[in-house]
Scaffold this motif. Structure first.
Motif, PDB file in Angstrom:
ATOM      1  N   THR A  58      22.873  -5.608  18.734  1.00 32.74           N
ATOM      2  CA  THR A  58      21.901  -6.699  18.693  1.00 32.74           C
ATOM      3  C   THR A  58      20.778  -6.428  17.717  1.00 32.74           C
ATOM      4  O   THR A  58      20.057  -5.454  17.850  1.00 32.74           O
ATOM      5  CB  THR A  58      21.282  -6.919  20.084  1.00 32.74           C
ATOM      6  N   PRO A  59      20.596  -7.253  16.681  1.00 40.87           N
ATOM      7  CA  PRO A  59      19.505  -7.080  15.733  1.00 40.87           C
ATOM      8  C   PRO A  59      18.199  -7.563  16.323  1.00 40.87           C
ATOM      9  O   PRO A  59      18.184  -8.287  17.316  1.00 40.87           O
ATOM     10  CB  PRO A  59      19.943  -7.964  14.547  1.00 40.87           C
ATOM     11  N   PRO A  60      17.060  -7.206  15.716  1.00 38.69           N
ATOM     12  CA  PRO A  60      15.764  -7.581  16.255  1.00 38.69           C
ATOM     13  C   PRO A  60      15.405  -9.033  16.000  1.00 38.69           C
ATOM     14  O   PRO A  60      15.834  -9.625  15.017  1.00 38.69           O
ATOM     15  CB  PRO A  60      14.808  -6.649  15.498  1.00 38.69           C
ATOM     16  N   LEU A  61      14.631  -9.599  16.894  1.00 42.79           N
ATOM     17  CA  LEU A  61      13.993 -10.902  16.774  1.00 42.79           C
ATOM     18  C   LEU A  61      14.959 -12.077  16.737  1.00 42.79           C
ATOM     19  O   LEU A  61      14.905 -12.959  17.548  1.00 42.79           O
ATOM     20  CB  LEU A  61      13.076 -10.952  15.539  1.00 42.79           C
ATOM     21  N   LYS A  62      15.861 -12.093  15.748  1.00 45.32           N
ATOM     22  CA  LYS A  62      16.761 -13.216  15.613  1.00 45.32           C
ATOM     23  C   LYS A  62      18.208 -12.739  15.673  1.00 45.32           C
ATOM     24  O   LYS A  62      18.607 -11.881  14.887  1.00 45.32           O
ATOM     25  CB  LYS A  62      16.540 -13.926  14.262  1.00 45.32           C
ATOM     26  N   ILE A 173      13.846  -3.182   1.976  1.00 45.52           N
ATOM     27  CA  ILE A 173      12.401  -2.972   2.019  1.00 45.52           C
ATOM     28  C   ILE A 173      11.672  -4.205   1.501  1.00 45.52           C
ATOM     29  O   ILE A 173      11.984  -4.726   0.424  1.00 45.52           O
ATOM     30  CB  ILE A 173      12.000  -1.739   1.170  1.00 45.52           C
ATOM     31  N   ILE A 174      10.697  -4.662   2.287  1.00 50.61           N
ATOM     32  CA  ILE A 174       9.858  -5.776   1.869  1.00 50.61           C
ATOM     33  C   ILE A 174       8.392  -5.402   2.070  1.00 50.61           C
ATOM     34  O   ILE A 174       8.073  -4.423   2.745  1.00 50.61           O
ATOM     35  CB  ILE A 174      10.181  -7.080   2.622  1.00 50.61           C
ATOM     36  N   LEU A 175       7.518  -6.180   1.474  1.00 47.07           N
ATOM     37  CA  LEU A 175       6.078  -5.939   1.555  1.00 47.07           C
ATOM     38  C   LEU A 175       5.397  -7.242   1.953  1.00 47.07           C
ATOM     39  O   LEU A 175       5.696  -8.296   1.381  1.00 47.07           O
ATOM     40  CB  LEU A 175       5.558  -5.434   0.210  1.00 47.07           C
ATOM     41  N   MET A 176       4.494  -7.179   2.920  1.00 49.16           N
ATOM     42  CA  MET A 176       3.695  -8.335   3.328  1.00 49.16           C
ATOM     43  C   MET A 176       2.223  -7.948   3.238  1.00 49.16           C
ATOM     44  O   MET A 176       1.798  -6.988   3.878  1.00 49.16           O
ATOM     45  CB  MET A 176       4.030  -8.760   4.758  1.00 49.16           C
ATOM     46  N   SER A 177       1.468  -8.690   2.437  1.00 48.61           N
ATOM     47  CA  SER A 177       0.077  -8.307   2.207  1.00 48.61           C
ATOM     48  C   SER A 177      -0.800  -9.522   1.973  1.00 48.61           C
ATOM     49  O   SER A 177      -0.404 -10.480   1.294  1.00 48.61           O
ATOM     50  CB  SER A 177      -0.016  -7.379   0.992  1.00 48.61           C
ATOM     51  N   ASP A 178      -2.028  -9.427   2.478  1.00 52.97           N
ATOM     52  CA  ASP A 178      -3.024 -10.475   2.252  1.00 52.97           C
ATOM     53  C   ASP A 178      -3.868 -10.174   1.012  1.00 52.97           C
ATOM     54  O   ASP A 178      -4.963 -10.704   0.866  1.00 52.97           O
ATOM     55  CB  ASP A 178      -3.927 -10.606   3.490  1.00 52.97           C
ATOM     56  N   ALA A 179      -3.346  -9.325   0.124  1.00 56.19           N
ATOM     57  CA  ALA A 179      -4.036  -9.040  -1.130  1.00 56.19           C
ATOM     58  C   ALA A 179      -3.633 -10.114  -2.149  1.00 56.19           C
ATOM     59  O   ALA A 179      -3.892 -11.296  -1.933  1.00 56.19           O
ATOM     60  CB  ALA A 179      -3.693  -7.632  -1.620  1.00 56.19           C
ATOM     61  N   ASN A 180      -2.998  -9.738  -3.255  1.00 57.99           N
ATOM     62  CA  ASN A 180      -2.538 -10.726  -4.226  1.00 57.99           C
ATOM     63  C   ASN A 180      -1.373 -10.152  -5.029  1.00 57.99           C
ATOM     64  O   ASN A 180      -1.234  -8.938  -5.166  1.00 57.99           O
ATOM     65  CB  ASN A 180      -3.676 -11.161  -5.157  1.00 57.99           C
ATOM     66  N   MET A 181      -0.539 -11.033  -5.553  1.00 62.30           N
ATOM     67  CA  MET A 181       0.685 -10.607  -6.232  1.00 62.30           C
ATOM     68  C   MET A 181       0.407  -9.774  -7.475  1.00 62.30           C
ATOM     69  O   MET A 181       1.065  -8.757  -7.714  1.00 62.30           O
ATOM     70  CB  MET A 181       1.520 -11.829  -6.609  1.00 62.30           C
ATOM     71  N   PHE A 182      -0.574 -10.173  -8.276  1.00 59.57           N
ATOM     72  CA  PHE A 182      -0.843  -9.449  -9.514  1.00 59.57           C
ATOM     73  C   PHE A 182      -1.234  -8.002  -9.230  1.00 59.57           C
ATOM     74  O   PHE A 182      -0.694  -7.063  -9.825  1.00 59.57           O
ATOM     75  CB  PHE A 182      -1.953 -10.146 -10.304  1.00 59.57           C
ATOM     76  N   LYS A 234       4.751 -15.116  11.126  1.00 58.55           N
ATOM     77  CA  LYS A 234       5.522 -16.266  10.649  1.00 58.55           C
ATOM     78  C   LYS A 234       6.396 -15.857   9.469  1.00 58.55           C
ATOM     79  O   LYS A 234       7.570 -16.245   9.389  1.00 58.55           O
ATOM     80  CB  LYS A 234       4.570 -17.400  10.239  1.00 58.55           C
ATOM     81  N   ILE A 235       5.836 -15.078   8.555  1.00 59.20           N
ATOM     82  CA  ILE A 235       6.611 -14.627   7.391  1.00 59.20           C
ATOM     83  C   ILE A 235       7.817 -13.820   7.841  1.00 59.20           C
ATOM     84  O   ILE A 235       8.946 -14.039   7.375  1.00 59.20           O
ATOM     85  CB  ILE A 235       5.730 -13.790   6.446  1.00 59.20           C
ATOM     86  N   LEU A 236       7.601 -12.882   8.757  1.00 56.73           N
ATOM     87  CA  LEU A 236       8.683 -12.017   9.218  1.00 56.73           C
ATOM     88  C   LEU A 236       9.759 -12.809   9.943  1.00 56.73           C
ATOM     89  O   LEU A 236      10.961 -12.618   9.714  1.00 56.73           O
ATOM     90  CB  LEU A 236       8.122 -10.925  10.127  1.00 56.73           C
ATOM     91  N   THR A 237       9.357 -13.706  10.821  1.00 51.16           N
ATOM     92  CA  THR A 237      10.324 -14.514  11.566  1.00 51.16           C
ATOM     93  C   THR A 237      11.183 -15.347  10.625  1.00 51.16           C
ATOM     94  O   THR A 237      12.413 -15.419  10.772  1.00 51.16           O
ATOM     95  CB  THR A 237       9.588 -15.423  12.563  1.00 51.16           C
TER      96      THR A 237
END
Length: 323
Positions: A58-62, A173-182, A234-237
């Motif tokens: 069983t994978p996580p969340l979904k 591997i992914i990255l989630m950040s409230d900084a900025n893309m540049f 929300k992004i992860l889901t």
């Protein structure tokens, strides 16, 4: 040393899990401290316990055991991998990049008239005003780039990246950040780690015709506890649902973060997943508070870290148990 957009991070933690003298992030953390998600089941494992065994299927969340396209056709599944998620500020790098960029200002500090414009839940809009002021002061793309490329990595992070570069068959591997893309792209490319990341989720940024650094919100959402421009849960889901649709299932989720906005997505993780909060930072304190006040709400195993070498060690252990 440059003055900062927000009060400096170093210093003792307050009872709310935010470093003393940090009113902007204290407000955000106070919202998440009252986080009351839907019941998630089994008691979370203590920080000192070994990593939980991987699930049999069983994978996580979904659930992704039978992923289907929009027309109902079954998608061919791939061998299971682990999903590894990173935050950026004070996780990959050892500073808050929004504070770091002020080193590019001629006077290396913001006027109080700018600092006082912050409104709770609207930090992205505040940074838009900061960047406009910096543009007015003549700060150009090359100046920002030089700062981002020279922000130090967190302790042990370079070693962790070297390990992951040899394990790409096992980790997505992914990255989630409230900084900025540049800024994120500049820092990761300078560290030689940009190619490790399948996807980066952050606020859009660019330079306009005047050469001003412009910033926008990532998305809109209905989470009352996250900043108006980004909810990482929300992004992860949505990401997990998208990957399931494409036939990719994850055996476990690993989350490396530090901030209050990293706490929100980690609450949705399962007992077979692992949260790596930076020790003594808001994410860690909020997890401890939830485990104490709402036993059973937080399911993921918790492994605090001071050095990313501790994260590396746990990931190595997880691979040994499986392979």
């Amino acid at each position: 040393m440059a003055s900062e957009v927000l009060p400096p991070r170093p210093g003792p933690l307050s009872s709310g899990g935010v470093r003393a003298g940090d009113p902007v992030r204290a407000q955000a953390a106070s919202r998440l401290a009252a986080f009351d998600p839907h019941p998630l089941g089994a008691m979370a494992q203590a920080s000192s316990t070994p990593l939980p065994p991987p699930p049999s299927s069983t994978p996580p969340l979904k659930p992704a055991s039978d992923p289907r396209t929009h027309d109902g056709n079954t998608v061919a599944t791939q061998p299971p991998k682990h999903l590894l998620i990173f935050d950026f500020d004070e996780t990959i790098i050892n500073e808050n990049s929004d504070d770091s960029v002020l080193r590019a200002l001629p006077g290396k500090q913001l006027p109080e008239s700018i600092r006082q414009t912050y409104r709770e839940g609207f930090y992205n809009e505040y940074m838009q005003r900061v960047l406009k002021y910096m543009g007015d002061q003549g700060v150009k793309m090359a100046d920002f780039k030089a700062v981002y490329e020279n922000i130090p990595l967190s302790p042990g992070m370079r070693d962790l990246f070297q390990f992951l570069s040899k394990q790409q068959d096992h980790f997505e591997i992914i990255l989630m950040s409230d900084a900025n893309m540049f800024g994120i792209e500049c820092a990761l490319k300078a560290a030689g780690a940009y190619s490790l990341f399948r996807k980066i989720f952050s606020n859009p940024s660019s330079f306009d015709k005047r050469g001003y650094f412009t910033l926008g919100p990532y998305h809109s959402h209905n989470c009352p506890r996250c900043p108006s421009n980004m909810c990482k849960r929300k992004i992860l889901t949505e990401y997990l649902a998208e990957r399931a649709q494409e036939g990719t299932r994850f055996e476990r989720v690993f989350y490396v973060g530090d901030g209050a906005n990293d706490f929100c997505p980690s609450v949705a993780m399962k007992s077979t997943d692992v949260a790596f909060p930076r020790r003594g930072y808001p994410m860690h304190r909020l997890i401890l508070e939830m485990e104490k006040s709402q036993p059973g709400k937080y399911q993921a195993a918790v492994v605090p870290w001071d050095s990313a070498l501790e994260v590396c060690s746990c990931l190595q252990e997880a691979l040994k148990k499986k392979y």
